[in-house]
Design a protein around this motif. Structure first.
Motif, PDB file in Angstrom:
ATOM      1  N   THR A  34     -20.186 -73.372  25.181  1.00  0.00           N
ATOM      2  CA  THR A  34     -21.654 -73.430  25.443  1.00  0.00           C
ATOM      3  C   THR A  34     -21.899 -74.374  26.411  1.00  0.00           C
ATOM      4  OG1 THR A  34     -21.982 -73.378  22.874  1.00  0.00           O
ATOM      5  CG2 THR A  34     -23.612 -74.221  24.173  1.00  0.00           C
ATOM      6  N   ALA A  37     -20.900 -72.942  29.778  1.00  0.00           N
ATOM      7  CA  ALA A  37     -22.117 -71.968  30.282  1.00  0.00           C
ATOM      8  C   ALA A  37     -23.003 -72.607  30.956  1.00  0.00           C
ATOM      9  CB  ALA A  37     -22.506 -71.016  28.992  1.00  0.00           C
ATOM     10  N   PHE A  38     -23.513 -73.784  30.788  1.00  0.00           N
ATOM     11  CA  PHE A  38     -24.361 -74.822  31.234  1.00  0.00           C
ATOM     12  C   PHE A  38     -23.888 -75.206  32.616  1.00  0.00           C
ATOM     13  CE2 PHE A  38     -26.697 -74.560  27.277  1.00  0.00           C
ATOM     14  CZ  PHE A  38     -27.885 -74.972  27.666  1.00  0.00           C
ATOM     15  N   GLY A  39     -22.549 -75.137  32.865  1.00  0.00           N
ATOM     16  CA  GLY A  39     -22.134 -75.687  34.101  1.00  0.00           C
ATOM     17  C   GLY A  39     -21.425 -77.088  34.090  1.00  0.00           C
ATOM     18  N   SER A 235     -28.326 -79.199  27.863  1.00  0.00           N
ATOM     19  CA  SER A 235     -29.482 -78.881  28.692  1.00  0.00           C
ATOM     20  C   SER A 235     -30.384 -79.794  29.063  1.00  0.00           C
ATOM     21  CB  SER A 235     -30.431 -77.780  27.585  1.00  0.00           C
ATOM     22  OG  SER A 235     -31.032 -78.496  26.719  1.00  0.00           O
ATOM     23  N   ARG A 238     -30.696 -80.105  33.111  1.00  0.00           N
ATOM     24  CA  ARG A 238     -31.660 -79.194  33.574  1.00  0.00           C
ATOM     25  C   ARG A 238     -32.907 -79.415  33.276  1.00  0.00           C
ATOM     26  NH1 ARG A 238     -29.122 -74.187  34.799  1.00  0.00           N
ATOM     27  NH2 ARG A 238     -31.513 -73.795  35.571  1.00  0.00           N
ATOM     28  N   THR A 268     -24.651 -67.224  27.151  1.00  0.00           N
ATOM     29  CA  THR A 268     -24.060 -66.751  28.483  1.00  0.00           C
ATOM     30  C   THR A 268     -25.020 -67.409  29.491  1.00  0.00           C
ATOM     31  OG1 THR A 268     -25.567 -64.882  28.688  1.00  0.00           O
ATOM     32  CG2 THR A 268     -23.364 -64.410  27.764  1.00  0.00           C
ATOM     33  N   SER A 269     -24.509 -67.607  30.644  1.00  0.00           N
ATOM     34  CA  SER A 269     -25.430 -68.385  31.819  1.00  0.00           C
ATOM     35  C   SER A 269     -26.631 -67.660  31.875  1.00  0.00           C
ATOM     36  CB  SER A 269     -24.417 -68.470  33.003  1.00  0.00           C
ATOM     37  OG  SER A 269     -24.120 -67.150  33.371  1.00  0.00           O
ATOM     38  N   GLU A 270     -26.457 -66.172  31.800  1.00  0.00           N
ATOM     39  CA  GLU A 270     -27.642 -65.317  32.051  1.00  0.00           C
ATOM     40  C   GLU A 270     -28.811 -65.477  30.881  1.00  0.00           C
ATOM     41  OE1 GLU A 270     -24.345 -63.641  34.114  1.00  0.00           O
ATOM     42  OE2 GLU A 270     -24.766 -64.059  31.978  1.00  0.00           O
ATOM     43  N   ILE A 272     -29.041 -68.410  29.246  1.00  0.00           N
ATOM     44  CA  ILE A 272     -29.481 -69.898  29.414  1.00  0.00           C
ATOM     45  C   ILE A 272     -30.484 -69.739  30.399  1.00  0.00           C
ATOM     46  CG2 ILE A 272     -28.903 -72.082  30.313  1.00  0.00           C
ATOM     47  CD1 ILE A 272     -26.206 -71.760  29.071  1.00  0.00           C
ATOM     48  N   GLU A 273     -30.247 -69.237  31.611  1.00  0.00           N
ATOM     49  CA  GLU A 273     -31.537 -68.991  32.547  1.00  0.00           C
ATOM     50  C   GLU A 273     -32.719 -68.291  32.104  1.00  0.00           C
ATOM     51  OE1 GLU A 273     -31.273 -70.677  35.274  1.00  0.00           O
ATOM     52  OE2 GLU A 273     -29.482 -71.082  34.968  1.00  0.00           O
TER      53      GLU A 273
END
Length: 281
Positions: A34, A37-39, A235, A238, A268-270, A272-273
């Motif tokens: 997790t 996935a946020f980088g 998060s 961000r 997934t990163s998608e 999250i965005e």
């Protein structure tokens, strides 16, 4: 020397005994992908049996330091007409600040994710004064008898809790003693009590904010609370440190997690965005 990290997660992974074999579980196992996935660059401090093969599943998501033990923390769920009983079949070694490798002692974020009271939250809170700290409480609320049957343990350390920015647990974790939330909310900076598909409550500064989940078809509930907690902490960067926004986001991402199984339940990163874009500017 381990590489620099953004998030340090400390806690035992678990070996869950299931029909047909052994499955990786535990807060750190679900949290690592997790955060990735946020980088975030992720470090995991855990303890497991020497040559534990399940550790390999974490390597794509995190840098791993495992304290060698005779056994990995092992759980088994036994079902009967009376309901589910959980048993501890083996334990690993306690985790202390002295086990944190050089290079990981000043991370921006610290996630304490005990599964069997294997950490001392007060010690870690004291030793990471510059980190934003989160404690997922479930493992501090467990004790077991000689036969391994897991029972509720009341844990409350006001001095430790005051030093931890975020405390998260589920209503199920405190089912035998729901009054614990009243005690916790008086001392915790941010307390989040989750309640599955019904969302949960975020307590802060004397107030209470309910948050919602998403309507989804659940496939596997395992790890959803761990994904929620990691999405909450993960998060904040961000969301400019807005905890309320992070709680709302985490509730939605945890809903995605129950549509999948095992470590694939991490967002997934998608996703999250997509959910970040739902948050008001």
């Amino acid at each position: 020397m381990p590489s620099p990290i953004d998030v340090l997660t400390i806690g035992h992974l678990t070996v869950d005994l299931v029909p047909g074999g052994r499955m990786l579980g535990g807060t750190v196992a679900y949290a690592a992908p997790t955060y990735a996935a946020f980088g975030h660059r992720v470090g995991v401090l855990t303890s497991a049996a020497c040559n534990e093969p399940l550790l390999e599943h974490l390597l794509p998501h995190a840098e791993l330091v495992s304290l060698p033990a005779q056994n990995s923390l092992t759980y088994e769920n036994v079902y009967s007409a009376a309901g589910r009983q959980q048993f501890v079949r083996a334990t690993a070694k306690p985790l202390r600040y002295d086990h944190v490798p050089i290079g990981w002692t000043n991370p921006p974020y610290l996630h304490m994710g005990p599964l069997a009271a294997e950490i001392d939250p007060r010690e870690l809170a004291n030793r990471f004064p510059n980190a934003i700290k989160m404690l997922t409480l479930q493992g501090m609320l467990r004790r077991w008898d000689a036969d391994g049957l897991v029972k509720f343990r009341r844990w409350f350390d006001a001095d430790a809790l005051r030093q931890i920015e975020l405390v998260v647990y589920s209503e199920e974790d405190i089912h035998p003693f729901p009054q614990l939330t009243d005690e916790m909310r008086r001392v915790c900076q941010h307390l989040v009590v989750t309640n599955g598909r019904d969302g949960g409550v975020h307590y802060h500064a004397g107030g209470a904010m309910r948050y919602a989940s998403l309507e989804v078809v659940a496939h596997d509930l395992t790890g959803a609370g761990d994904v929620f907690a990691a999405a909450l902490l993960g998060s904040l960067r961000r969301l400019a440190g807005d905890v309320s926004a992070a709680v709302r986001l985490a509730g939605r991402l945890a809903a995605y997690s129950v549509t999948r199984a095992s470590l694939g339940s991490a967002p997934t990163s998608e996703e999250i965005e997509r959910e970040l874009n739902r948050e008001p500017a």
